[in-house]
Design a protein around this motif. Structure first.
Motif, PDB file in Angstrom:
ATOM      1  N   LEU A 298       0.857  -1.184   0.000  1.00  0.00           N
ATOM      2  CA  LEU A 298       0.000   0.000   0.000  1.00  0.00           C
ATOM      3  C   LEU A 298       0.891   1.231   0.000  1.00  0.00           C
ATOM      4  O   LEU A 298       1.652   1.465   0.942  1.00  0.00           O
ATOM      5  N   LYS A 299       0.807   2.016  -1.066  1.00  0.00           N
ATOM      6  CA  LYS A 299       1.582   3.253  -1.179  1.00  0.00           C
ATOM      7  C   LYS A 299       0.611   4.422  -1.090  1.00  0.00           C
ATOM      8  O   LYS A 299      -0.436   4.417  -1.740  1.00  0.00           O
ATOM      9  N   ALA A 300       0.949   5.449  -0.306  1.00  0.00           N
ATOM     10  CA  ALA A 300       0.025   6.566  -0.113  1.00  0.00           C
ATOM     11  C   ALA A 300       0.780   7.888  -0.066  1.00  0.00           C
ATOM     12  O   ALA A 300       1.741   8.034   0.689  1.00  0.00           O
ATOM     13  N   ASP A 301       0.323   8.813  -0.884  1.00  0.00           N
ATOM     14  CA  ASP A 301       0.788  10.200  -0.860  1.00  0.00           C
ATOM     15  C   ASP A 301      -0.472  11.064  -0.898  1.00  0.00           C
ATOM     16  O   ASP A 301      -0.953  11.436  -1.964  1.00  0.00           O
ATOM     17  N   LEU A 302      -1.012  11.358   0.286  1.00  0.00           N
ATOM     18  CA  LEU A 302      -2.342  11.946   0.396  1.00  0.00           C
ATOM     19  C   LEU A 302      -2.337  13.400   0.843  1.00  0.00           C
ATOM     20  O   LEU A 302      -3.387  13.934   1.203  1.00  0.00           O
ATOM     21  N   GLU A 303      -1.195  14.041   0.833  1.00  0.00           N
ATOM     22  CA  GLU A 303      -1.103  15.479   1.082  1.00  0.00           C
ATOM     23  C   GLU A 303      -1.819  15.894   2.374  1.00  0.00           C
ATOM     24  O   GLU A 303      -2.750  16.681   2.371  1.00  0.00           O
ATOM     25  N   SER A 304      -1.398  15.310   3.472  1.00  0.00           N
ATOM     26  CA  SER A 304      -1.867  15.627   4.837  1.00  0.00           C
ATOM     27  C   SER A 304      -3.184  14.952   5.213  1.00  0.00           C
ATOM     28  O   SER A 304      -3.675  15.167   6.325  1.00  0.00           O
ATOM     29  N   ALA A 305      -3.758  14.133   4.333  1.00  0.00           N
ATOM     30  CA  ALA A 305      -4.915  13.320   4.723  1.00  0.00           C
ATOM     31  C   ALA A 305      -4.469  11.964   5.253  1.00  0.00           C
ATOM     32  O   ALA A 305      -5.305  11.164   5.673  1.00  0.00           O
ATOM     33  N   GLU A 306      -3.154  11.708   5.239  1.00  0.00           N
ATOM     34  CA  GLU A 306      -2.647  10.380   5.604  1.00  0.00           C
ATOM     35  C   GLU A 306      -2.928  10.029   7.062  1.00  0.00           C
ATOM     36  O   GLU A 306      -3.142   8.863   7.392  1.00  0.00           O
ATOM     37  N   TRP A 307      -2.974  11.037   7.960  1.00  0.00           N
ATOM     38  CA  TRP A 307      -3.167  10.728   9.378  1.00  0.00           C
ATOM     39  C   TRP A 307      -4.576  10.176   9.645  1.00  0.00           C
ATOM     40  O   TRP A 307      -4.734   9.184  10.364  1.00  0.00           O
ATOM     41  N   LYS A 308      -5.592  10.786   9.071  1.00  0.00           N
ATOM     42  CA  LYS A 308      -6.956  10.303   9.278  1.00  0.00           C
ATOM     43  C   LYS A 308      -7.208   9.004   8.528  1.00  0.00           C
ATOM     44  O   LYS A 308      -7.944   8.131   9.009  1.00  0.00           O
ATOM     45  N   VAL A 309      -6.615   8.842   7.350  1.00  0.00           N
ATOM     46  CA  VAL A 309      -6.763   7.578   6.624  1.00  0.00           C
ATOM     47  C   VAL A 309      -6.095   6.451   7.401  1.00  0.00           C
ATOM     48  O   VAL A 309      -6.655   5.349   7.537  1.00  0.00           O
ATOM     49  N   LEU A 310      -4.904   6.712   7.921  1.00  0.00           N
ATOM     50  CA  LEU A 310      -4.220   5.696   8.715  1.00  0.00           C
ATOM     51  C   LEU A 310      -5.022   5.349   9.964  1.00  0.00           C
ATOM     52  O   LEU A 310      -5.129   4.175  10.346  1.00  0.00           O
ATOM     53  N   GLU A 311      -5.610   6.346  10.594  1.00  0.00           N
ATOM     54  CA  GLU A 311      -6.456   6.086  11.760  1.00  0.00           C
ATOM     55  C   GLU A 311      -7.620   5.173  11.393  1.00  0.00           C
ATOM     56  O   GLU A 311      -7.952   4.240  12.133  1.00  0.00           O
ATOM     57  N   ASN A 312      -8.246   5.407  10.248  1.00  0.00           N
ATOM     58  CA  ASN A 312      -9.353   4.559   9.810  1.00  0.00           C
ATOM     59  C   ASN A 312      -8.897   3.122   9.556  1.00  0.00           C
ATOM     60  O   ASN A 312      -9.598   2.167   9.913  1.00  0.00           O
ATOM     61  N   LEU A 313      -7.731   2.939   8.945  1.00  0.00           N
ATOM     62  CA  LEU A 313      -7.222   1.588   8.699  1.00  0.00           C
ATOM     63  C   LEU A 313      -6.982   0.854  10.011  1.00  0.00           C
ATOM     64  O   LEU A 313      -7.207  -0.367  10.093  1.00  0.00           O
ATOM     65  N   ILE A 314      -6.561   1.576  11.030  1.00  0.00           N
ATOM     66  CA  ILE A 314      -6.321   0.950  12.332  1.00  0.00           C
ATOM     67  C   ILE A 314      -7.643   0.587  13.011  1.00  0.00           C
ATOM     68  O   ILE A 314      -7.826  -0.539  13.481  1.00  0.00           O
ATOM     69  N   LEU A 315      -8.569   1.518  13.042  1.00  0.00           N
ATOM     70  CA  LEU A 315      -9.829   1.295  13.756  1.00  0.00           C
ATOM     71  C   LEU A 315     -10.661   0.191  13.119  1.00  0.00           C
ATOM     72  O   LEU A 315     -11.388  -0.521  13.811  1.00  0.00           O
ATOM     73  N   GLU A 316     -10.571   0.030  11.792  1.00  0.00           N
ATOM     74  CA  GLU A 316     -11.386  -0.972  11.101  1.00  0.00           C
ATOM     75  C   GLU A 316     -10.610  -2.244  10.791  1.00  0.00           C
ATOM     76  O   GLU A 316     -11.079  -3.091  10.028  1.00  0.00           O
TER      77      GLU A 316
END
Length: 366
Positions: free
Chosen positions: A266-284
């Motif tokens: 999984l490669k991600a370059d989300l321009e500062s949205a990475e923290w909330k996306v990562l949080e979602n991957l952890i919670l789910e």
């Protein structure tokens, strides 16, 4: 001569009849009481059945029709706790632990467990130094690390999107067998060097970018482009009903829609949205379906929907990355981008860059 009834005789007969009736009623009452002595009184609780609360009055359950099985109804007492020491009666259904061979399913999580403060003062200096030290120190050695070296036209100016090809993690084997899958999350970036390289070397590559002109484009034999943006939440149902082809999805939702059960990279370059996306991957619990993660993190501001004091923000960042470690991910490569502004939360401090690229491997990946 007419015969006359003695005076008072009729009243005596009536009196004797009444006494006889009273005796009969008394005998019958005694017999009923004697029989009732073997049954519980009305309103008492039969042995073994917990008394229902006085405010709960349920109508009697009608008998089932002839031939039908009788369903057992269990009443659960609410609001009572067993006394200390383990006393009290437990129903057969109450069980503290799952039976052997049937692990308890993980319930949904609603928030990240924050790590303890880095120091007693809870200052930005303490939190920042711990965080920067953490992202700059690799946790596991990778003997065969690819930094875009799979392609012959590699240029040092390209970002080092690094994957670990050690045999123990299986990625090299999956690529040789053409069974590798890569998800690339971006926001309009034109740099697809890494994706093309991985596709040419046997990976099925899916790049998600909302700037793509068509919904789905097959660029080459193994490279797909999708006009989708990865978010940390799905669209509101009312909005989704009006726009059935909305281009915003959670990663877990896309995996279900595509029928994919795992992602090797999984490669991600989300321009500062990475923290909330990562949080979602952890919670789910989506992390369990991923073999390696390559994230570009941005530190010049807190990020989308991340708020609080500077020290709280850095503590939140650190807690997210520690969650990766708790899921058996280990950092095997860290890259500090010196071409980006040297800013940390809008300030030129700690000799920090505003952009780092971190590569993690799931040590339990099979």
């Amino acid at each position: 001569m007419a015969w006359e009834r003695p005076p008072g005789r009729g009243c005596g007969d009536l009196r004797r009849c009444l006494i006889g009736v009273a005796l009969l009623l008394g005998l019958r009452l005694c017999a009923e009481l004697r029989r009732a002595g073997t049954r519980p009184l009305a309103g008492s609780t039969p042995p073994g059945l917990a008394a229902r609360p006085p405010w709960l009055h349920l109508p009697p359950v009608p008998d089932p029709p002839r031939g039908a099985s009788r369903r057992q109804v269990t009443y659960v007492r609410i609001g009572r706790r067993a006394p200390p020491g383990g006393g009290g009666r437990r129903t057969p259904e109450s069980r503290c632990c799952p039976p052997p061979g049937h692990p308890r399913q993980k319930g949904p999580r609603w928030h990240i467990d924050l790590q303890p403060w880095a120091g007693p003062t809870q200052s930005l200096d303490e939190e920042a130094m711990r965080f920067l030290r953490y992202i700059s120190t690799t946790q596991i050695a990778c003997d065969h690390m690819s930094t875009d070296s799979l392609a012959t036209d590699y240029s040092p100016a390209k970002k080092p999107w690094s994957v670990c090809l050690d045999d123990r993690f299986g990625l090299a084997h999956q690529m040789q067998n053409k069974q590798c899958r890569l998800y690339s999350l971006g926001l309009g970036s034109e740099d697809t060097h890494f994706e093309v390289s991985m596709a040419n070397n046997g990976c099925e590559v899916h790049r998600f970018d909302p700037s793509v002109k068509s919904a789905h484009i097959l660029e080459s034999q193994h490279l797909w482009y999708h006009r989708l943006s990865i978010d940390w939440r799905d669209p509101h149902p009312a909005i989704a009903a009006q726009k059935p082809h909305s281009n915003t999805r959670k990663l877990g939702t896309i995996l279900n829609e595509f029928g994919h059960h795992k992602i090797d990279v999984l490669k991600a370059d989300l321009e500062s949205a990475e923290w909330k996306v990562l949080e979602n991957l952890i919670l789910e619990n989506v992390l369990e379906q991923i073999g390696q993660i390559i994230f570009e993190i941005h530190l010049h501001w807190p990020g989308f929907e991340v708020s609080g004091s500077d020290s709280n923000v850095v503590r939140f960042w650190y807690s997210l990355l520690k969650e990766l470690e708790l899921k058996d991910f280990r950092l095997f490569h860290s890259y500090k981008d010196l071409s980006k502004p040297q800013l940390f939360l809008k300030r030129d401090i700690f000799n920090a860059s505003s952009c780092y690229t971190l590569s993690w491997v799931n040590t339990r990946w099979k």
